[in-house]
Design a protein around this motif. Structure first.
Motif, PDB file in Angstrom:
ATOM      1  N   VAL A   9     -16.238 154.645  -8.390  1.00  0.00           N
ATOM      2  CA  VAL A   9     -16.396 153.672  -9.466  1.00  0.00           C
ATOM      3  C   VAL A   9     -16.491 154.445 -10.775  1.00  0.00           C
ATOM      4  CG1 VAL A   9     -17.868 151.885 -10.462  1.00  0.00           C
ATOM      5  CG2 VAL A   9     -17.507 151.958  -7.982  1.00  0.00           C
ATOM      6  N   LEU A  10     -15.516 154.200 -11.629  1.00  0.00           N
ATOM      7  CA  LEU A  10     -15.405 154.902 -12.897  1.00  0.00           C
ATOM      8  C   LEU A  10     -15.947 154.055 -14.052  1.00  0.00           C
ATOM      9  CD1 LEU A  10     -11.770 156.205 -12.347  1.00  0.00           C
ATOM     10  CD2 LEU A  10     -13.914 157.441 -11.935  1.00  0.00           C
ATOM     11  N   PHE A  11     -16.144 154.692 -15.186  1.00  0.00           N
ATOM     12  CA  PHE A  11     -16.608 154.006 -16.384  1.00  0.00           C
ATOM     13  C   PHE A  11     -15.723 152.798 -16.703  1.00  0.00           C
ATOM     14  CE2 PHE A  11     -16.407 153.587 -21.053  1.00  0.00           C
ATOM     15  CZ  PHE A  11     -17.736 153.290 -21.322  1.00  0.00           C
ATOM     16  N   LYS A  12     -14.402 152.955 -16.544  1.00  0.00           N
ATOM     17  CA  LYS A  12     -13.458 151.880 -16.874  1.00  0.00           C
ATOM     18  C   LYS A  12     -13.629 150.644 -15.996  1.00  0.00           C
ATOM     19  CE  LYS A  12      -9.615 153.413 -13.957  1.00  0.00           C
ATOM     20  NZ  LYS A  12      -8.202 153.760 -13.955  1.00  0.00           N
ATOM     21  N   HIS A  13     -14.274 150.782 -14.854  1.00  0.00           N
ATOM     22  CA  HIS A  13     -14.492 149.650 -13.950  1.00  0.00           C
ATOM     23  C   HIS A  13     -15.735 148.832 -14.323  1.00  0.00           C
ATOM     24  CE1 HIS A  13     -12.384 152.468 -10.942  1.00  0.00           C
ATOM     25  NE2 HIS A  13     -11.516 151.529 -11.267  1.00  0.00           N
ATOM     26  N   CYS A  14     -16.581 149.372 -15.184  1.00  0.00           N
ATOM     27  CA  CYS A  14     -17.922 148.805 -15.376  1.00  0.00           C
ATOM     28  C   CYS A  14     -18.089 148.026 -16.678  1.00  0.00           C
ATOM     29  CB  CYS A  14     -18.951 149.934 -15.345  1.00  0.00           C
ATOM     30  SG  CYS A  14     -19.001 150.784 -13.762  1.00  0.00           S
ATOM     31  N   ASP A  15     -19.057 147.109 -16.627  1.00  0.00           N
ATOM     32  CA  ASP A  15     -19.463 146.391 -17.834  1.00  0.00           C
ATOM     33  C   ASP A  15     -20.570 147.201 -18.518  1.00  0.00           C
ATOM     34  OD1 ASP A  15     -21.866 145.914 -16.447  1.00  0.00           O
ATOM     35  OD2 ASP A  15     -21.385 143.826 -16.012  1.00  0.00           O
ATOM     36  N   PRO A  16     -21.101 146.739 -19.660  1.00  0.00           N
ATOM     37  CA  PRO A  16     -22.128 147.521 -20.361  1.00  0.00           C
ATOM     38  C   PRO A  16     -23.404 147.769 -19.554  1.00  0.00           C
ATOM     39  CG  PRO A  16     -21.159 145.926 -21.859  1.00  0.00           C
ATOM     40  CD  PRO A  16     -20.632 145.603 -20.476  1.00  0.00           C
ATOM     41  N   ALA A  17     -23.641 146.963 -18.505  1.00  0.00           N
ATOM     42  CA  ALA A  17     -24.826 147.178 -17.673  1.00  0.00           C
ATOM     43  C   ALA A  17     -24.586 148.269 -16.617  1.00  0.00           C
ATOM     44  CB  ALA A  17     -25.232 145.874 -16.980  1.00  0.00           C
ATOM     45  N   GLY A  18     -23.342 148.772 -16.542  1.00  0.00           N
ATOM     46  CA  GLY A  18     -23.041 149.845 -15.591  1.00  0.00           C
ATOM     47  C   GLY A  18     -22.674 149.373 -14.205  1.00  0.00           C
ATOM     48  N   ALA A  65     -22.560 142.727  -2.555  1.00  0.00           N
ATOM     49  CA  ALA A  65     -23.527 143.492  -3.349  1.00  0.00           C
ATOM     50  C   ALA A  65     -22.760 144.205  -4.464  1.00  0.00           C
ATOM     51  CB  ALA A  65     -24.264 144.510  -2.476  1.00  0.00           C
ATOM     52  N   PRO A  66     -23.425 144.469  -5.589  1.00  0.00           N
ATOM     53  CA  PRO A  66     -22.731 145.122  -6.700  1.00  0.00           C
ATOM     54  C   PRO A  66     -22.564 146.624  -6.483  1.00  0.00           C
ATOM     55  CG  PRO A  66     -25.011 144.735  -7.283  1.00  0.00           C
ATOM     56  CD  PRO A  66     -24.796 144.100  -5.936  1.00  0.00           C
ATOM     57  N   ASN A  67     -21.610 147.177  -7.207  1.00  0.00           N
ATOM     58  CA  ASN A  67     -21.447 148.631  -7.272  1.00  0.00           C
ATOM     59  C   ASN A  67     -21.756 149.085  -8.688  1.00  0.00           C
ATOM     60  OD1 ASN A  67     -19.285 148.243  -4.828  1.00  0.00           O
ATOM     61  ND2 ASN A  67     -20.231 150.261  -4.867  1.00  0.00           N
ATOM     62  N   ARG A  68     -22.184 150.337  -8.780  1.00  0.00           N
ATOM     63  CA  ARG A  68     -22.535 150.918 -10.067  1.00  0.00           C
ATOM     64  C   ARG A  68     -21.659 152.128 -10.356  1.00  0.00           C
ATOM     65  NH1 ARG A  68     -26.626 148.407 -12.100  1.00  0.00           N
ATOM     66  NH2 ARG A  68     -28.012 147.224 -10.781  1.00  0.00           N
ATOM     67  N   HIS A  69     -21.602 152.464 -11.625  1.00  0.00           N
ATOM     68  CA  HIS A  69     -20.852 153.632 -12.071  1.00  0.00           C
ATOM     69  C   HIS A  69     -21.265 154.848 -11.237  1.00  0.00           C
ATOM     70  CE1 HIS A  69     -19.721 156.405 -15.685  1.00  0.00           C
ATOM     71  NE2 HIS A  69     -18.760 156.356 -14.779  1.00  0.00           N
ATOM     72  N   GLY A  70     -20.269 155.533 -10.666  1.00  0.00           N
ATOM     73  CA  GLY A  70     -20.532 156.729  -9.863  1.00  0.00           C
ATOM     74  C   GLY A  70     -20.552 156.482  -8.364  1.00  0.00           C
ATOM     75  N   ASP A  71     -20.705 155.215  -7.937  1.00  0.00           N
ATOM     76  CA  ASP A  71     -20.667 154.909  -6.500  1.00  0.00           C
ATOM     77  C   ASP A  71     -19.287 155.233  -5.937  1.00  0.00           C
ATOM     78  OD1 ASP A  71     -23.241 153.828  -6.551  1.00  0.00           O
ATOM     79  OD2 ASP A  71     -22.573 151.737  -6.429  1.00  0.00           O
ATOM     80  N   TRP A  72     -19.234 155.487  -4.647  1.00  0.00           N
ATOM     81  CA  TRP A  72     -17.966 155.633  -3.936  1.00  0.00           C
ATOM     82  C   TRP A  72     -17.758 154.415  -3.066  1.00  0.00           C
ATOM     83  CZ3 TRP A  72     -13.962 158.877  -4.348  1.00  0.00           C
ATOM     84  CH2 TRP A  72     -14.147 160.036  -5.096  1.00  0.00           C
ATOM     85  N   LEU A  73     -16.612 153.793  -3.214  1.00  0.00           N
ATOM     86  CA  LEU A  73     -16.218 152.658  -2.378  1.00  0.00           C
ATOM     87  C   LEU A  73     -15.284 153.157  -1.276  1.00  0.00           C
ATOM     88  CD1 LEU A  73     -15.384 149.924  -5.004  1.00  0.00           C
ATOM     89  CD2 LEU A  73     -16.819 149.558  -2.999  1.00  0.00           C
ATOM     90  N   LEU A  74     -15.509 152.674  -0.069  1.00  0.00           N
ATOM     91  CA  LEU A  74     -14.585 152.906   1.038  1.00  0.00           C
ATOM     92  C   LEU A  74     -13.973 151.559   1.382  1.00  0.00           C
ATOM     93  CD1 LEU A  74     -13.284 154.574   3.311  1.00  0.00           C
ATOM     94  CD2 LEU A  74     -15.297 154.026   4.708  1.00  0.00           C
ATOM     95  N   LEU A  75     -12.661 151.432   1.175  1.00  0.00           N
ATOM     96  CA  LEU A  75     -11.945 150.207   1.529  1.00  0.00           C
ATOM     97  C   LEU A  75     -11.225 150.456   2.838  1.00  0.00           C
ATOM     98  CD1 LEU A  75     -12.169 150.198  -1.703  1.00  0.00           C
ATOM     99  CD2 LEU A  75     -10.425 148.445  -1.566  1.00  0.00           C
ATOM    100  N   GLN A  76     -11.388 149.524   3.770  1.00  0.00           N
ATOM    101  CA  GLN A  76     -10.730 149.604   5.066  1.00  0.00           C
ATOM    102  C   GLN A  76      -9.795 148.411   5.193  1.00  0.00           C
ATOM    103  OE1 GLN A  76     -14.487 150.013   7.308  1.00  0.00           O
ATOM    104  NE2 GLN A  76     -13.660 151.995   7.977  1.00  0.00           N
ATOM    105  N   LEU A  77      -8.496 148.695   5.190  1.00  0.00           N
ATOM    106  CA  LEU A  77      -7.456 147.675   5.206  1.00  0.00           C
ATOM    107  C   LEU A  77      -6.909 147.535   6.620  1.00  0.00           C
ATOM    108  CD1 LEU A  77      -4.543 147.293   2.691  1.00  0.00           C
ATOM    109  CD2 LEU A  77      -4.089 147.344   5.143  1.00  0.00           C
TER     110      LEU A  77
END
Length: 134
Positions: A9-18, A65-77
């Protein structure tokens, strides 16, 4: 067969609350689908888009649940169903084993004019070889 895709999760993905601004999840979902077409099907979007496309015609998402700046998401398709011209996908996303969102998505294979077309034989064969539900 499950295709795994990781996204920090990068800065560009987040709102001002992170926390991730929810429309950005749809960009991440599309990045996962695009990587699946490239790495698993051998049909990268830069090739696919020359004579058609695979637009999303239906998508349902449940946010857990929300994600925050710096989290790693694992997507399983997982390809839940391959039809004559459509493909149903299921994507489960988690961070450190905790569910973040689930997606049910339908893509349709179309020609340059936007009309449904049968999946290329190579794509059908690849999905069958990988054990995709039919």
């Amino acid at each position: 067969m499950v295709f795994e895709f990781q996204q920090k999760v990068l800065f560009k993905h987040c709102d001002p609350a992170g926390i991730v601004f929810y429309p950005r999840y749809f960009e991440i979902i599309n990045d996962c689908v695009e990587a699946f077409f490239d790495k698993v099907l051998g049909w990268p979007f830069e090739t696919l888009l020359k004579d058609g496309g695979v637009p999303t015609v239906q998508i349902a998402t449940e946010f857990k649940a929300p994600n925050r700046h710096g989290d790693w998401l694992l997507l399983q398709l997982h390809v839940a169903k391959l039809g004559r011209t459509s493909m149903s996908l299921e994507i489960a996303a988690s961070t450190e084993g905790e569910a973040r969102f689930e997606v049910k998505q339908t893509l349709v294979c179309v020609d340059k004019a936007g009309k449904p077309r049968v999946w290329p034989e190579a794509v059908q064969d690849m999905l069958k070889a990988k054990g995709t539900d039919q």
